[in-house]
Scaffold this motif. Structure first.
Motif, PDB file in Angstrom:
ATOM      1  N   SER A   1       0.829  -1.207   0.000  1.00  0.00           N
ATOM      2  CA  SER A   1       0.000   0.000   0.000  1.00  0.00           C
ATOM      3  C   SER A   1       0.861   1.254   0.000  1.00  0.00           C
ATOM      4  CB  SER A   1      -0.930   0.000   1.223  1.00  0.00           C
ATOM      5  OG  SER A   1      -1.888  -1.029   1.130  1.00  0.00           O
ATOM      6  N   GLU A   2       1.983   1.214   0.728  1.00  0.00           N
ATOM      7  CA  GLU A   2       2.912   2.360   0.752  1.00  0.00           C
ATOM      8  C   GLU A   2       3.380   2.692  -0.668  1.00  0.00           C
ATOM      9  OE1 GLU A   2       4.288   4.325   3.097  1.00  0.00           O
ATOM     10  OE2 GLU A   2       3.988   3.356   5.039  1.00  0.00           O
ATOM     11  N   VAL A   3       3.723   1.658  -1.429  1.00  0.00           N
ATOM     12  CA  VAL A   3       4.196   1.863  -2.806  1.00  0.00           C
ATOM     13  C   VAL A   3       3.086   2.460  -3.669  1.00  0.00           C
ATOM     14  CG1 VAL A   3       5.011   0.689  -4.894  1.00  0.00           C
ATOM     15  CG2 VAL A   3       5.931   0.044  -2.659  1.00  0.00           C
ATOM     16  N   TYR A   4       1.869   1.891  -3.562  1.00  0.00           N
ATOM     17  CA  TYR A   4       0.741   2.397  -4.343  1.00  0.00           C
ATOM     18  C   TYR A   4       0.484   3.869  -4.040  1.00  0.00           C
ATOM     19  CZ  TYR A   4      -0.525  -2.441  -5.541  1.00  0.00           C
ATOM     20  OH  TYR A   4      -0.524  -3.724  -6.011  1.00  0.00           O
ATOM     21  N   VAL A   5       0.464   4.205  -2.754  1.00  0.00           N
ATOM     22  CA  VAL A   5       0.169   5.584  -2.349  1.00  0.00           C
ATOM     23  C   VAL A   5       1.247   6.533  -2.850  1.00  0.00           C
ATOM     24  CG1 VAL A   5      -0.018   7.122  -0.351  1.00  0.00           C
ATOM     25  CG2 VAL A   5      -1.278   4.963  -0.380  1.00  0.00           C
ATOM     26  N   ARG A   6       2.503   6.116  -2.766  1.00  0.00           N
ATOM     27  CA  ARG A   6       3.597   6.955  -3.250  1.00  0.00           C
ATOM     28  C   ARG A   6       3.464   7.200  -4.752  1.00  0.00           C
ATOM     29  NH1 ARG A   6       7.275   4.437  -0.629  1.00  0.00           N
ATOM     30  NH2 ARG A   6       8.053   3.072  -2.270  1.00  0.00           N
ATOM     31  N   ASN A   7       3.132   6.142  -5.499  1.00  0.00           N
ATOM     32  CA  ASN A   7       2.961   6.288  -6.948  1.00  0.00           C
ATOM     33  C   ASN A   7       1.774   7.186  -7.293  1.00  0.00           C
ATOM     34  OD1 ASN A   7       5.133   4.626  -7.405  1.00  0.00           O
ATOM     35  ND2 ASN A   7       3.918   2.796  -7.784  1.00  0.00           N
ATOM     36  N   LYS A   8       0.682   7.024  -6.554  1.00  0.00           N
ATOM     37  CA  LYS A   8      -0.497   7.860  -6.793  1.00  0.00           C
ATOM     38  C   LYS A   8      -0.169   9.325  -6.522  1.00  0.00           C
ATOM     39  CE  LYS A   8      -3.708   4.135  -5.757  1.00  0.00           C
ATOM     40  NZ  LYS A   8      -4.432   3.405  -4.712  1.00  0.00           N
ATOM     41  N   ASN A   9       0.547   9.574  -5.438  1.00  0.00           N
ATOM     42  CA  ASN A   9       0.914  10.939  -5.064  1.00  0.00           C
ATOM     43  C   ASN A   9       1.766  11.589  -6.150  1.00  0.00           C
ATOM     44  OD1 ASN A   9       1.250  13.242  -3.377  1.00  0.00           O
ATOM     45  ND2 ASN A   9       3.195  12.426  -2.631  1.00  0.00           N
ATOM     46  N   SER A  10       2.807  10.884  -6.614  1.00  0.00           N
ATOM     47  CA  SER A  10       3.704  11.464  -7.622  1.00  0.00           C
ATOM     48  C   SER A  10       2.993  11.646  -8.961  1.00  0.00           C
ATOM     49  CB  SER A  10       4.959  10.600  -7.788  1.00  0.00           C
ATOM     50  OG  SER A  10       4.616   9.293  -8.214  1.00  0.00           O
ATOM     51  N   SER A  11       2.126  10.685  -9.330  1.00  0.00           N
ATOM     52  CA  SER A  11       1.397  10.790 -10.604  1.00  0.00           C
ATOM     53  C   SER A  11       0.397  11.937 -10.575  1.00  0.00           C
ATOM     54  CB  SER A  11       0.670   9.478 -10.899  1.00  0.00           C
ATOM     55  OG  SER A  11       1.582   8.427 -11.095  1.00  0.00           O
ATOM     56  N   THR A  12      -0.257  12.117  -9.430  1.00  0.00           N
ATOM     57  CA  THR A  12      -1.218  13.221  -9.285  1.00  0.00           C
ATOM     58  C   THR A  12      -0.527  14.564  -9.468  1.00  0.00           C
ATOM     59  OG1 THR A  12      -2.509  11.884  -7.730  1.00  0.00           O
ATOM     60  CG2 THR A  12      -2.963  14.226  -7.764  1.00  0.00           C
ATOM     61  N   LYS A  13       0.605  14.730  -8.811  1.00  0.00           N
ATOM     62  CA  LYS A  13       1.350  15.998  -8.914  1.00  0.00           C
ATOM     63  C   LYS A  13       1.899  16.194 -10.326  1.00  0.00           C
ATOM     64  CE  LYS A  13       2.672  16.337  -4.041  1.00  0.00           C
ATOM     65  NZ  LYS A  13       3.783  16.203  -3.058  1.00  0.00           N
ATOM     66  N   ALA A  14       2.358  15.107 -10.948  1.00  0.00           N
ATOM     67  CA  ALA A  14       2.909  15.212 -12.304  1.00  0.00           C
ATOM     68  C   ALA A  14       1.858  15.676 -13.300  1.00  0.00           C
ATOM     69  CB  ALA A  14       3.485  13.863 -12.735  1.00  0.00           C
ATOM     70  N   ALA A  15       0.586  15.361 -13.027  1.00  0.00           N
ATOM     71  CA  ALA A  15      -0.506  15.774 -13.915  1.00  0.00           C
ATOM     72  C   ALA A  15      -0.976  17.199 -13.633  1.00  0.00           C
ATOM     73  CB  ALA A  15      -1.678  14.811 -13.773  1.00  0.00           C
ATOM     74  N   GLY A  16      -0.357  17.852 -12.647  1.00  0.00           N
ATOM     75  CA  GLY A  16      -0.730  19.231 -12.322  1.00  0.00           C
ATOM     76  C   GLY A  16      -1.885  19.339 -11.347  1.00  0.00           C
TER      77      GLY A  16
END
Length: 299
Positions: free
Chosen positions: A52-67
């Motif tokens: 879950s830690e990995v999923y959340v980290r990926n979601k966080n970075s992808s969200t920010k990358a999309a603006g």
């Protein structure tokens, strides 16, 4: 990947997800410029489960990358159900938050269904709320679960019009199997939901133009079950131990053998998995537009 496969019959989920994320980024830029609207996604993580830690980290970075705006809430594993529900209620009323995702699984002392039901259906970007399930089942306009929606995107991209095709969904979970069947029905497919207790399962699968495997059993669907020219979407992610004592990921489909018959097939890893976060971002944009009463930008 097997030498029996070719680039032509592999559905590349990583490449598809990358394009989807680029599209979301363009949509977000338009929403900012034209409406001053910045979609916001809140992710709630209870405890410290490594996956879950990995999923959340990926979601966080992808969200920010999309603006988009990303709001992360990390709670101790011992947090009470009441405290978690209070946080969800606060996020429901936060106008900057358009999507809420509570990372599953939750600790055993917390009722997952109660938490899912507490999320506002308008902000339920996982599409798990009973109202969104009902809207999907009746052809309404709700939020659709990310994994099945990603699967239908890839199918339509590869096949175009799905109308009239014979589709078999192996698996009946509320998260993948049932919503997948509804999406295929909405595309005018003839749909069969099969599962571990289906009689003559190989024969049921053999007639399908589209096979979606989401049952969670390693390589359950054998290669000779796949009709020549069928399209196979493998949702399963199973870690198995090899004869050498190492571990590797496999899907619910016997990939190398199935790829000999399939006109198109998703690999594991690299197929359906990468799509989930891309669709989550798309769902957050959709939710933001609906809440703000603006048309979702077409890019």
């Amino acid at each position: 990947m097997s030498t029996n496969t070719t680039a032509d019959n592999i559905i590349d989920g990583k490449a598809f997800a990358a394009k989807l994320k680029e599209k979301v980024g363009r949509q977000v830029a338009i929403l900012k410029e034209q409406h001053g609207l910045i979609p916001g996604l809140a992710v709630v993580l209870v405890g410290a489960d490594p996956a879950s830690e990995v999923y959340v980290r990926n979601k966080n970075s992808s969200t920010k990358a999309a603006g988009m705006n990303s709001y992360e809430h990390r709670l101790d594993a011992c947090v009470s159900e009441a405290e978690l529900l209070t946080l969800v209620e606060q996020l429901n009323h936060d106008p900057a938050v358009h999507g809420i995702l509570v990372q599953l699984p939750l600790p055993k002392h917390i009722n997952e269904a109660a938490v899912i039901d507490a999320i506002s259906p308008d902000k339920d970007v996982d599409g798990f709320h009973v109202i969104n399930s009902g809207l999907l089942a009746t052809g309404g306009k709700g939020m659709v679960p990310c994994t099945p929606l990603g699967c239908i995107m890839m199918l339509k991209d590869r096949l175009g019009n799905l109308s009239g095709l014979d589709a078999v969904v192996v698996g009946r979970s509320n998260i993948v199997g049932k919503p997948m069947a509804q999406l295929l029905l909405n595309e005018s497919c003839t749909v069969t939901i099969a599962h571990s207790r289906t009689k003559n399962l190989p024969d049921v699968v053999r007639r399908a133009d589209i096979v979606v495997a989401a049952v969670g059993v390693p390589e359950l669907v054998k290669g000779d079950w796949i009709k020549k020219g069928a399209t196979v979407i493998d949702v399963g992610i199973n870690r198995i131990t090899t004869d050498e004592g190492k571990t590797r990921l496999v899907g619910d489909v016997e990939f190398a053998a199935a790829a000999k018959n399939a006109a198109a097939i998703t690999p594991v890893p690299g197929g359906v998995g990468p799509m989930t976060i891309g669709v989550l971002l798309q769902n957050t944009v959709t939710a933001a537009c609906r809440q703000a009463g603006v048309t979702e930008p077409e890019v």
